[in-house]
Design a protein around this motif. Sequence first.
Motif, PDB file in Angstrom:
ATOM      1  N   VAL A  39      21.876 -22.804   4.683  1.00 28.85           N
ATOM      2  CA  VAL A  39      23.431 -22.935   4.949  1.00 28.85           C
ATOM      3  C   VAL A  39      23.467 -24.309   5.505  1.00 28.85           C
ATOM      4  O   VAL A  39      24.359 -25.051   5.004  1.00 28.85           O
ATOM      5  CB  VAL A  39      23.765 -21.758   5.898  1.00 28.85           C
ATOM      6  CG1 VAL A  39      24.983 -22.327   6.438  1.00 28.85           C
ATOM      7  CG2 VAL A  39      23.649 -20.469   5.287  1.00 28.85           C
ATOM      8  N   ARG A  43      25.740 -27.611   3.399  1.00 29.51           N
ATOM      9  CA  ARG A  43      27.337 -28.082   3.893  1.00 29.51           C
ATOM     10  C   ARG A  43      27.510 -29.350   3.505  1.00 29.51           C
ATOM     11  O   ARG A  43      28.805 -29.751   3.296  1.00 29.51           O
ATOM     12  CB  ARG A  43      27.405 -27.756   5.409  1.00 29.51           C
ATOM     13  CG  ARG A  43      27.572 -26.090   5.619  1.00 29.51           C
ATOM     14  CD  ARG A  43      27.706 -25.566   7.005  1.00 29.51           C
ATOM     15  NE  ARG A  43      27.852 -24.235   7.385  1.00 29.51           N
ATOM     16  CZ  ARG A  43      27.771 -23.736   8.285  1.00 29.51           C
ATOM     17  NH1 ARG A  43      27.240 -24.206   9.383  1.00 29.51           N
ATOM     18  NH2 ARG A  43      28.007 -22.455   8.441  1.00 29.51           N
ATOM     19  N   ARG A 173      31.328 -15.829   6.509  1.00 27.45           N
ATOM     20  CA  ARG A 173      31.226 -17.116   6.997  1.00 27.45           C
ATOM     21  C   ARG A 173      30.097 -16.905   8.189  1.00 27.45           C
ATOM     22  O   ARG A 173      30.242 -16.157   9.284  1.00 27.45           O
ATOM     23  CB  ARG A 173      32.274 -17.643   7.464  1.00 27.45           C
ATOM     24  CG  ARG A 173      31.944 -19.228   7.827  1.00 27.45           C
ATOM     25  CD  ARG A 173      33.239 -19.880   8.275  1.00 27.45           C
ATOM     26  NE  ARG A 173      34.066 -20.307   7.004  1.00 27.45           N
ATOM     27  CZ  ARG A 173      35.063 -21.052   7.175  1.00 27.45           C
ATOM     28  NH1 ARG A 173      35.937 -20.995   8.437  1.00 27.45           N
ATOM     29  NH2 ARG A 173      35.895 -21.412   6.037  1.00 27.45           N
ATOM     30  N   GLN A 180      29.836 -13.598  12.982  1.00 28.77           N
ATOM     31  CA  GLN A 180      29.895 -13.751  11.516  1.00 28.77           C
ATOM     32  C   GLN A 180      31.313 -13.203  11.202  1.00 28.77           C
ATOM     33  O   GLN A 180      31.649 -12.345  11.242  1.00 28.77           O
ATOM     34  CB  GLN A 180      28.772 -13.073  10.825  1.00 28.77           C
ATOM     35  CG  GLN A 180      27.487 -13.598  11.022  1.00 28.77           C
ATOM     36  CD  GLN A 180      27.105 -12.399  12.280  1.00 28.77           C
ATOM     37  OE1 GLN A 180      27.277 -11.383  12.202  1.00 28.77           O
ATOM     38  NE2 GLN A 180      26.126 -13.003  13.007  1.00 28.77           N
ATOM     39  N   GLU A 231      25.991 -18.489   2.840  1.00 27.86           N
ATOM     40  CA  GLU A 231      26.517 -18.007   4.246  1.00 27.86           C
ATOM     41  C   GLU A 231      26.628 -16.586   4.389  1.00 27.86           C
ATOM     42  O   GLU A 231      25.936 -16.067   5.472  1.00 27.86           O
ATOM     43  CB  GLU A 231      27.957 -18.469   4.331  1.00 27.86           C
ATOM     44  CG  GLU A 231      28.264 -19.981   4.062  1.00 27.86           C
ATOM     45  CD  GLU A 231      28.556 -20.384   5.475  1.00 27.86           C
ATOM     46  OE1 GLU A 231      28.301 -19.905   6.308  1.00 27.86           O
ATOM     47  OE2 GLU A 231      28.551 -21.847   5.457  1.00 27.86           O
TER      48      GLU A 231
END
Length: 287
Positions: A39, A43, A173, A180, A231
Amino acid sequence: MATLRDIRRRIKSVRNVSQITKAMETVSASRLRRAQAQVVASRPYVRSLEEVLADLAGVTTEGDVPALLVVRPVQRAAMVLISPNRGLAGPLPGNVNRRAAHYIVDEAGAPVDIVAVGKKGRDFMIRRSQNVLAEFSALPDRPTMADVSPVAQIVINGYANGDFDRVVLVYTRFITIVNQQPFVKQLLPVEPPAGERARPADFIYEPSPQAVLNELLPRYVETLVYQALLESIASEHAARMVAMRNATDNAHEVIEDLTLTYNKVRQAAITKEVAEIASGALAMSQG
C-alpha cells in the motif's frame, strides 16, 4: 453446579480456542506487513499518475473529450464493491457492506449494478436482491495489475457502451492498524484532480496529449481498482489481527474465571469430604 470434570473440559476447550486465535493473529500480522508495504509503495505512483492526468485534462479540447471523461445524466449506475472472502475480521465486512447499502439507498439516485470483488460483499448484495453483474472471489492475497484488469474492463466497457452512467468504487481504506474506514470513490466518469499543483508540470507528450490521454485513462481506472484492492487487503489483515488478539485475550479471561471456579468447587468438595470423614469418625467413637 458443574462438576470438576465438566469445568476441566471447558478449560481445555477454551485453551484450544485461544491457541487457534493466537495462531491466526500471528499469520495475519505476518501478512499485514507485506500488504502494508504494498500500500505504501503504490500511493506515490497513484499521486504521480493523477498529476499527469490533471495536466492532460487541462489541454484537452472541448470538442474531443474521451469517452471515460464524458459526464452524462445518471439513469443507471454500477458499483465495484471490494470486500473480504472470509469472516473473523471484526466489524470490517459489515462496515463496508453497510456503506455500500447506504450509497445504493440514499446516494445513487438510480438503479445500481454490482461488480463484487469478495464473497462477503457478493453474498450481502444477493441477499438484498441486487443485480450482481460479476463476482471475483479467487483473487490472490498478493494481487498484480493483471489480476484486477478484468474487474476494470467490465466497468470501462460498460461505461463506454452506455450501459451505466456512473461507476463508484466502494472499499475499505487502510489508515492505521486499528483504524480502517469504508470509502466511496467515483471511478467513472474519471474526475481529474482539481486545484493547483505544488509545482508546474513540465511534460512533453508524444504523439499528442490527446492520444496519451486516451491511453492513460483506462490504465488510470485499473490503477485505482488495484490501489483499492491493496488497501482492502491490508485493512482485512489488520482487522483480523486485532479481532484475533481480542479473542485470545477474552479466552484467557474465561480460562482464569473457569480456573477460579474449578478451585472453589474443588475446595468445597474437599471440605465436604473432610466433614463427612470427621462425622463418621465421631459417630464411630461414640458408638
